[in-house]
Design a protein around this motif. Sequence first.
Motif, PDB file in Angstrom:
ATOM      1  N   GLU A  46       0.608  -1.256   0.152  1.00 12.23           N
ATOM      2  CA  GLU A  46      -0.019  -0.119  -0.023  1.00 12.23           C
ATOM      3  C   GLU A  46       1.068   1.747  -0.305  1.00 12.23           C
ATOM      4  N   PHE A  47       0.109   2.240   0.037  1.00  9.03           N
ATOM      5  CA  PHE A  47       0.838   3.510  -1.133  1.00  9.03           C
ATOM      6  C   PHE A  47       0.670   4.031   1.165  1.00  9.03           C
ATOM      7  N   VAL A  48       1.987   5.145   0.671  1.00  4.53           N
ATOM      8  CA  VAL A  48       2.521   6.106   2.106  1.00  4.53           C
ATOM      9  C   VAL A  48       2.915   6.998   1.612  1.00  4.53           C
ATOM     10  N   ALA A  49       3.238   7.832   1.190  1.00  4.50           N
ATOM     11  CA  ALA A  49       3.748   9.143   0.607  1.00  4.50           C
ATOM     12  C   ALA A  49       4.650   8.999   0.020  1.00  4.50           C
ATOM     13  N   ALA A  50       4.679  10.622  -0.902  1.00  6.68           N
ATOM     14  CA  ALA A  50       4.888  10.476  -2.264  1.00  6.68           C
ATOM     15  C   ALA A  50       5.738  11.749  -2.283  1.00  6.68           C
ATOM     16  N   ARG A  51       6.844  11.881  -2.509  1.00  8.27           N
ATOM     17  CA  ARG A  51       7.773  13.761  -2.872  1.00  8.27           C
ATOM     18  C   ARG A  51       7.449  13.533  -3.972  1.00  8.27           C
ATOM     19  N   ARG A  52       7.450  14.443  -4.720  1.00  6.45           N
ATOM     20  CA  ARG A  52       8.014  15.032  -6.146  1.00  6.45           C
ATOM     21  C   ARG A  52       9.555  15.663  -5.956  1.00  6.45           C
ATOM     22  N   TRP A  53      10.373  15.234  -6.862  1.00  5.07           N
ATOM     23  CA  TRP A  53      11.404  15.521  -5.989  1.00  5.07           C
ATOM     24  C   TRP A  53      11.882  17.331  -7.055  1.00  5.07           C
ATOM     25  N   SER A  54      11.290  18.029  -7.715  1.00  2.00           N
ATOM     26  CA  SER A  54      12.060  19.009  -8.414  1.00  2.00           C
ATOM     27  C   SER A  54      11.036  20.341  -7.398  1.00  2.00           C
ATOM     28  N   ASP A  55       9.870  20.052  -6.742  1.00  2.00           N
ATOM     29  CA  ASP A  55       9.223  21.360  -6.106  1.00  2.00           C
ATOM     30  C   ASP A  55       8.716  20.824  -5.269  1.00  2.00           C
ATOM     31  N   GLY A  56       9.008  19.529  -4.982  1.00  2.00           N
ATOM     32  CA  GLY A  56       8.977  18.915  -3.190  1.00  2.00           C
ATOM     33  C   GLY A  56       7.401  19.087  -3.122  1.00  2.00           C
ATOM     34  N   THR A  57       6.365  18.758  -4.176  1.00  2.00           N
ATOM     35  CA  THR A  57       5.254  18.435  -4.193  1.00  2.00           C
ATOM     36  C   THR A  57       5.329  17.227  -3.115  1.00  2.00           C
TER      37      THR A  57
END
Length: 124
Positions: A46-57
């Motif tokens: 299951e998904f926990v968390a994610a972060r887009r590297w370029s802008d921190g979303t």
Amino acid sequence: QVQLVESGGGLVQAGGSLRLSCAVSGGTFSYYTMGWFRQAPGKEREFVAARRWSDGTTVYADAVRGRFTISREGAKNTVYLQMNSLNPEDTAVYYCAYAAGLTVARRSSEYGYWGQGTQVTVSS
């Protein structure tokens, strides 16, 4: 070839904290997302968390929002998962993953690269 190496798992009592690390190497994509997933025995990943590297979303699963924080240290090409207020339901193998592209991915099928996993056990 992207390589992901996780560390930081272990045994902790309920209410405690752990920080997982995932070192990233070999990536050449301009836009990508780093995610954390977990898989408990007998359950689907299951998904926990994610972060887009370029802008921190960042995005979080409802079960961890407010307790877990995903962050990055660019100089070390490392992504972290700070886990606070842990409870036994958080017990699982935790995986970091890498998804190329702009979408802040939440589905495991969108991630093309995976770490080996690290065990987190929360005792009651």
